[in-house]
Motif scaffolding. Structure first.
Motif, PDB file in Angstrom:
ATOM      1  N   MET A 132       0.822  -1.219   0.000  1.00 42.86           N
ATOM      2  CA  MET A 132       0.000   0.000   0.000  1.00 42.86           C
ATOM      3  C   MET A 132       0.856   1.270   0.000  1.00 42.86           C
ATOM      4  SD  MET A 132      -3.300   0.967   2.335  1.00 42.86           S
ATOM      5  CE  MET A 132      -2.409   1.130   3.877  1.00 42.86           C
ATOM      6  N   PRO A 133       1.918   1.381   0.826  1.00 46.68           N
ATOM      7  CA  PRO A 133       2.759   2.584   0.763  1.00 46.68           C
ATOM      8  C   PRO A 133       3.354   2.820  -0.625  1.00 46.68           C
ATOM      9  CG  PRO A 133       3.247   1.330   2.740  1.00 46.68           C
ATOM     10  CD  PRO A 133       2.346   0.470   1.904  1.00 46.68           C
ATOM     11  N   ILE A 134       3.722   1.702  -1.315  1.00 50.73           N
ATOM     12  CA  ILE A 134       4.286   1.845  -2.662  1.00 50.73           C
ATOM     13  C   ILE A 134       3.239   2.431  -3.608  1.00 50.73           C
ATOM     14  CG2 ILE A 134       5.195   0.574  -4.643  1.00 50.73           C
ATOM     15  CD1 ILE A 134       6.482  -1.357  -2.638  1.00 50.73           C
ATOM     16  N   LYS A 135       2.001   1.938  -3.482  1.00 51.75           N
ATOM     17  CA  LYS A 135       0.933   2.446  -4.350  1.00 51.75           C
ATOM     18  C   LYS A 135       0.627   3.907  -4.034  1.00 51.75           C
ATOM     19  CE  LYS A 135      -1.060  -2.104  -5.128  1.00 51.75           C
ATOM     20  NZ  LYS A 135      -2.164  -3.014  -4.838  1.00 51.75           N
ATOM     21  N   VAL A 136       0.628   4.232  -2.755  1.00 50.66           N
ATOM     22  CA  VAL A 136       0.417   5.639  -2.380  1.00 50.66           C
ATOM     23  C   VAL A 136       1.528   6.503  -2.972  1.00 50.66           C
ATOM     24  CG1 VAL A 136       0.368   7.256  -0.449  1.00 50.66           C
ATOM     25  CG2 VAL A 136      -0.845   5.084  -0.268  1.00 50.66           C
ATOM     26  N   LEU A 137       2.775   5.984  -2.882  1.00 48.14           N
ATOM     27  CA  LEU A 137       3.910   6.719  -3.436  1.00 48.14           C
ATOM     28  C   LEU A 137       3.748   6.902  -4.939  1.00 48.14           C
ATOM     29  CD1 LEU A 137       6.742   7.953  -3.152  1.00 48.14           C
ATOM     30  CD2 LEU A 137       7.680   5.651  -3.436  1.00 48.14           C
ATOM     31  N   PHE A 138       3.374   5.805  -5.646  1.00 51.32           N
ATOM     32  CA  PHE A 138       3.187   5.890  -7.088  1.00 51.32           C
ATOM     33  C   PHE A 138       2.063   6.857  -7.445  1.00 51.32           C
ATOM     34  CE2 PHE A 138       5.601   1.847  -7.751  1.00 51.32           C
ATOM     35  CZ  PHE A 138       6.459   2.343  -8.724  1.00 51.32           C
ATOM     36  N   SER A 139       0.997   6.863  -6.621  1.00 51.14           N
ATOM     37  CA  SER A 139      -0.108   7.785  -6.895  1.00 51.14           C
ATOM     38  C   SER A 139       0.373   9.225  -6.788  1.00 51.14           C
ATOM     39  CB  SER A 139      -1.263   7.529  -5.926  1.00 51.14           C
ATOM     40  OG  SER A 139      -0.901   7.879  -4.594  1.00 51.14           O
ATOM     41  N   TYR A 140       1.177   9.509  -5.760  1.00 55.42           N
ATOM     42  CA  TYR A 140       1.709  10.861  -5.615  1.00 55.42           C
ATOM     43  C   TYR A 140       2.663  11.194  -6.763  1.00 55.42           C
ATOM     44  CZ  TYR A 140      -0.201  11.870  -0.990  1.00 55.42           C
ATOM     45  OH  TYR A 140      -1.037  12.144   0.048  1.00 55.42           O
ATOM     46  N   VAL A 141       3.494  10.216  -7.130  1.00 50.12           N
ATOM     47  CA  VAL A 141       4.438  10.436  -8.241  1.00 50.12           C
ATOM     48  C   VAL A 141       3.675  10.714  -9.531  1.00 50.12           C
ATOM     49  CG1 VAL A 141       6.169   9.318  -9.699  1.00 50.12           C
ATOM     50  CG2 VAL A 141       6.317   9.107  -7.224  1.00 50.12           C
ATOM     51  N   ALA A 142       2.602   9.907  -9.779  1.00 52.89           N
ATOM     52  CA  ALA A 142       1.800  10.099 -10.994  1.00 52.89           C
ATOM     53  C   ALA A 142       1.152  11.476 -11.009  1.00 52.89           C
ATOM     54  CB  ALA A 142       0.735   9.005 -11.091  1.00 52.89           C
ATOM     55  N   LEU A 143       0.582  11.875  -9.868  1.00 48.42           N
ATOM     56  CA  LEU A 143      -0.068  13.184  -9.799  1.00 48.42           C
ATOM     57  C   LEU A 143       0.957  14.315  -9.934  1.00 48.42           C
ATOM     58  CD1 LEU A 143      -2.657  12.542  -6.947  1.00 48.42           C
ATOM     59  CD2 LEU A 143      -3.135  12.847  -9.366  1.00 48.42           C
ATOM     60  N   VAL A 144       2.124  14.135  -9.311  1.00 47.46           N
ATOM     61  CA  VAL A 144       3.178  15.145  -9.451  1.00 47.46           C
ATOM     62  C   VAL A 144       3.651  15.238 -10.900  1.00 47.46           C
ATOM     63  CG1 VAL A 144       5.571  15.697  -8.832  1.00 47.46           C
ATOM     64  CG2 VAL A 144       3.957  15.030  -7.059  1.00 47.46           C
ATOM     65  N   ALA A 145       3.796  14.059 -11.550  1.00 45.90           N
ATOM     66  CA  ALA A 145       4.193  14.034 -12.966  1.00 45.90           C
ATOM     67  C   ALA A 145       3.142  14.744 -13.824  1.00 45.90           C
ATOM     68  CB  ALA A 145       4.388  12.598 -13.431  1.00 45.90           C
ATOM     69  N   LEU A 146       1.863  14.464 -13.523  1.00 43.84           N
ATOM     70  CA  LEU A 146       0.780  15.119 -14.257  1.00 43.84           C
ATOM     71  C   LEU A 146       0.845  16.628 -14.070  1.00 43.84           C
ATOM     72  CD1 LEU A 146      -1.877  14.996 -15.876  1.00 43.84           C
ATOM     73  CD2 LEU A 146      -3.084  14.726 -13.703  1.00 43.84           C
ATOM     74  N   VAL A 147       1.014  17.047 -12.819  1.00 44.36           N
ATOM     75  CA  VAL A 147       1.093  18.486 -12.531  1.00 44.36           C
ATOM     76  C   VAL A 147       2.289  19.112 -13.241  1.00 44.36           C
ATOM     77  CG1 VAL A 147       1.521  20.168 -10.702  1.00 44.36           C
ATOM     78  CG2 VAL A 147      -0.106  18.327 -10.325  1.00 44.36           C
ATOM     79  N   ALA A 148       3.440  18.405 -13.229  1.00 44.23           N
ATOM     80  CA  ALA A 148       4.639  18.926 -13.886  1.00 44.23           C
ATOM     81  C   ALA A 148       4.428  19.042 -15.402  1.00 44.23           C
ATOM     82  CB  ALA A 148       5.837  18.024 -13.588  1.00 44.23           C
ATOM     83  N   THR A 149       3.823  17.991 -15.997  1.00 41.04           N
ATOM     84  CA  THR A 149       3.581  18.009 -17.447  1.00 41.04           C
ATOM     85  C   THR A 149       2.628  19.127 -17.825  1.00 41.04           C
ATOM     86  OG1 THR A 149       3.875  15.598 -17.477  1.00 41.04           O
ATOM     87  CG2 THR A 149       2.842  16.613 -19.404  1.00 41.04           C
ATOM     88  N   VAL A 150       1.521  19.198 -17.090  1.00 45.28           N
ATOM     89  CA  VAL A 150       0.540  20.257 -17.362  1.00 45.28           C
ATOM     90  C   VAL A 150       1.181  21.629 -17.148  1.00 45.28           C
ATOM     91  CG1 VAL A 150      -1.619  21.285 -16.562  1.00 45.28           C
ATOM     92  CG2 VAL A 150      -1.456  18.820 -16.828  1.00 45.28           C
ATOM     93  N   GLY A 151       1.970  21.737 -16.105  1.00 47.64           N
ATOM     94  CA  GLY A 151       2.651  23.000 -15.845  1.00 47.64           C
ATOM     95  C   GLY A 151       3.566  23.395 -16.988  1.00 47.64           C
TER      96      GLY A 151
END
Length: 806
Positions: free
Chosen positions: A1-20
């Protein structure tokens, strides 16, 4: 579960970075378009000003043509130069070569226009010459009028061809002129001569006039041609400017279109990112919730497994205890009879048998004892004492006793102890003997000859003492050194075969040392020997002696005092009162400041000790009302403030009238020293115990300070602990009710009331939670989970304290 939470944050951060990044790129494009549009607007403005200038130059051109004035022509030239300068400025900011070419053509047309104006001006000047000829003829005609009478023929060659009206008018004009011709002696020329002269002059001038008229016709033709050219040039100039303006407007429209596309693209990116972010959130939320459900299932399964394990451990403990107890009795019998047989008359063979029986019995006895100790440690039931003892005596006793057992071995025993350790220290001498017996015994067991060195010294900061046991035995291979601290393990199989042993001794030692707050380290070289180093906390025995020293001057310098003690915590109230009563003082104790004021209205007292934060009336208000009692019972007696607050300066208390402050938790020594300072009229320091979480012990609780209050009276300690547990359970029930009712003030009041006693027994984790609850550092929604954690911790603490009572 911590790994999935980490990946979710990484994915959202990547999305925010790309959109930015996309938004930043679009923002750059948008800003460039904004600049271009602003630039095109500037060009349009300048072209509009050019139009204004063109119209102005055309107006000046027309005026110049009409008036043929040199001043008007100069104004025209000045305006044309200004227009040409504006064209040059515009040429610097246009972006296409075509626009620059058009502006060049505008400049050329302006030059042509100026040239045309000049030519028209020249033509006008020539027309003025013809006017001069006409003027000359008119002048000669005037002279003729002066010299002779005039006739119709003088004005028209064929007057008969004129109409009657025109003829009559012309005749009247001639008659009028003739009436005004002077007829005097100055006209000396004969009429014939004068007529001849005038006729020839008029003839000459008439021929000149005829040629001028022909030339005028030519000039009029040229003028008309130049005027048409002027009009064509002006039209062409406006046309060129309109072309430039239209092209600039088209570019502006194009840029505006691109700007709208950029905004639309930004909108699409934001919308797409929001949708993707929502999908990612939903996707990972489903995964995390799924894992959370699984983890809860695993947690329940683990709790069941732990419950079973605890039951198994309990059963194992009971089994070991029962078996050990059952083994000890027959073992004692075997050992006893072996000793009796060994002392009787036996032959050599029987003596050999008895020796083997004795050795085996001792081995089984040690095994039983190790199993019992191991079981107690695993169950957390091992008891640790804190009593004064002399470390050199313990080391000497253990080492000499083991040396006696292995006296047949040729081993030198060397003991070297630092002089600092010749004073009494506080600790558990029984457990220390157990540790030393095991390690020194192993040193003798695995050493055939050479020496065993035992040293003891303090660390540089005097916070630990170190005992090292060095031998010249068989040593331990580097790869096997960790194994010696594991349960039922030996460094290698040959050791068990040759030397015997259960493999529990060092494991038990390490666990006990860890419980005592120390460390056990090993350095060994295979075939050369080993060095074990024991490091334990160092606490010199000076607390009780200090209390006794304080007691002595108090008894010497003071008579029996009457103390008023006010504290809403019944347990701390009893402790403070108990310490004072031990000094033979009279104590009036109150849990309520209001009640205290009612009772002591007619009491002569010598000293006041009061808590600060209390319900109904706090310590500050209590002192204020005490000062203002109608019968003047307060005569500036010393008043000590007891408080756990750290947010007020010492000056706040002294300004309110308090003599000094003692911070909770406090020891009997601090309280008695403070009273001695006051009674001895000494200069009062700001006596306080500052909390330092870094120095908090890892132990669940400590009764050292409590024992100091009670003079190490076991019965009194049991009573205090019972009272503390009962009152705390009751207060925790009240606290739970207040949390359920979301009564903030009641929550803070209860937390403040029960926190000091937990601090007093050094239950720091529980005290810290209560302190945060008192300061209302938790949200109301969090309180239930915080209370659940608090209840769990207090249950563990009360269970341990009940063991103390048993």
């Amino acid at each position: 579960m911590p790994i999935k939470v980490l990946f979710s944050y990484v994915a959202l951060v990547a999305l925010v970075a790309t959109v930015g990044w996309f938004l930043y790129s679009e923002n750059v494009v948008y800003n460039k378009l904004e600049d271009k549009i602003a630039f095109e607007k500037t060009k349009i403005l300048r072209v509009s000003k050019l139009f204004s200038n063109v119209y102005k130059t055309e107006s000046l051109a027309r005026k110049t043509i009409q008036t043929n004035s040199e001043d008007d022509f100069k104004s025209y030239i000045t305006e044309t130069d200004s227009l040409r300068a504006r064209i040059d400025t515009l040429k610097q900011i246009v972006t296409t070569q075509y626009q620059k070419t058009l502006l060049d053509s505008v400049t050329y047309l302006l030059s042509e226009k100026t040239k045309n104006i000049r030519q028209l001006k020249t033509i006008k000047n020539k027309a003025d010459d013809e006017v001069s000829v006409n003027s000359a003829i008119d002048e000669i005609t005037k002279m003729e009028f002066k010299l002779r009478k005039l006739e119709l023929q003088d004005f028209n060659k064929n007057p008969n061809q004129l109409g009657s009206y025109q003829r009559n008018v012309l005749q009247k004009y001639v008659d009028y002129l003739n009436q005004n011709i002077p007829d005097d002696s100055t006209n000396t020329l004969s009429k014939k001569a004068s007529d001849s002269i005038l006729a020839n002059s008029k003839k000459l001038l008439s021929s000149v006039k005829l040629r001028a008229e022909k030339k005028k016709e030519s000039l009029n033709f040229e003028e008309n041609k130049l005027l048409k050219n002027e009009i064509a040039i002006s039209d062409q100039l406006r046309k060129v400017l309109r072309i430039i303006e239209r092209e600039i407007i088209i570019n502006s429209i194009k840029n505006n279109s691109l700007k709208e596309k950029s905004l639309k693209k930004v909108n699409e990116i934001v919308t797409a990112s929001a949708i993707i972010g929502l999908l990612l959130t939903v996707f990972f939320s489903i995964l995390i919730v799924s894992d959370y459900s699984k983890s809860q299932l695993y947690k329940r399964q683990l709790e069941i497994a732990n419950f079973k394990t605890r039951n198994l451990l309990k059963s194992r403990e009971q089994l070991i205890s029962t078996v050990s107890h059952d083994l000890k009795t027959p073992l004692s019998t075997i050992v006893g009879y072996s000793e009796l047989l060994g002392n009787s008359d036996v032959n050599t063979k029987q003596s050999y048998f008895i020796k083997n029986i004795k050795n085996s019995s001792e081995y089984i006895t040690q095994l039983v004892q190790d199993l019992l100790d191991f079981s107690k440690i695993e169950a957390g039931k091992i008891t640790i004492e804190k009593v004064p003892f002399l470390l050199p005596e313990v080391i000497e006793d253990v080492a000499r006793n083991i040396q006696t057992v292995y006296k047949q071995k040729d081993i030198d025993l060397i003991i070297n102890i630092d002089e600092k350790l010749n004073t009494r220290i506080v600790g558990d001498p029984f457990r220390l003997k157990q540790i030393l017996t095991n390690i020194i015994g192993n040193a003798y067991k695995f050493t055939e000859n050479g020496h065993i060195k035992i040293g003891a010294h303090t660390t540089n900061d005097d916070t630990f003492f170190v005992v090292s046991i060095e031998d010249t035995g068989i040593g331990i291979e580097k790869g096997n050194q960790k194994l010696v601290f594991e349960e039922f393990a030996q460094a290698n199989e040959n050791i068990e075969k040759k030397y015997g042993g259960t493999g529990l001794g060092l494991s038990i030692c390490q666990k006990i040392i860890s419980i005592l707050g120390g460390n056990l380290n090993l350095e060994s070289t295979f075939g050369k020997g080993s060095t074990f180093e024991i490091q334990l906390p160092l606490l010199f025995d000076n607390s009780q002696s200090a209390i006794e020293e304080v007691k002595k001057p108090i008894l010497k310098n003071t008579k029996k005092q009457i103390f008023i003690v006010v504290d809403d915590d019944i347990n701390l109230l009893n402790l403070t009162s108990g310490v004072l009563k031990q000094e033979n003082h009279q104590v009036l104790a109150f849990t309520s400041a209001v009640k205290a004021l009612e009772v002591i209205q007619h009491t002569n007292f010598d000293f006041v000790i009061t808590d600060i934060q209390m319900p109904e009336m706090d310590g500050f208000m209590f002192l204020e009302k005490l000062k203002n009692t109608p019968n003047n019972i307060y005569k500036k007696q010393p008043v000590i403030a007891l408080t756990g607050r750290t947010d007020l300066d010492f000056s706040v208390y002294t300004e309110a009238g308090f003599t000094t402050v003692v911070k909770k938790p406090y020891s009997p020594k601090i309280l008695l020293e403070t009273i001695q300072h006051i009674l001895g009229n000494d200069e009062l320091p700001n006596i306080e115990i500052k909390e330092n979480e870094e120095n908090y012990s890892s132990e669940l609780y400590s009764l050292e300070t409590l024992n100091g209050f009670l003079g190490n009276d076991v019965n009194a300690l049991n009573e205090v602990l019972k009272s503390f547990i009962e009152s705390s359970i009751e207060n925790l029930d009240f606290l739970e009710t207040a949390i359920l009712e979301e009564n903030t003030e009641e929550i803070k009041s209860i937390a403040h009331r029960i926190a000091p006693m937990f601090k007093q027994i050094q239950a720091h984790e529980i005290a810290a939670i209560l302190k945060k609850i008192e300061k209302h550092e938790f949200e109301t929604a969090e309180m239930k989970s915080i209370f659940k954690d608090l209840k769990t911790r207090t249950d563990v603490l009360f269970s341990a304290l009940n063991q103390e009572l048993i």
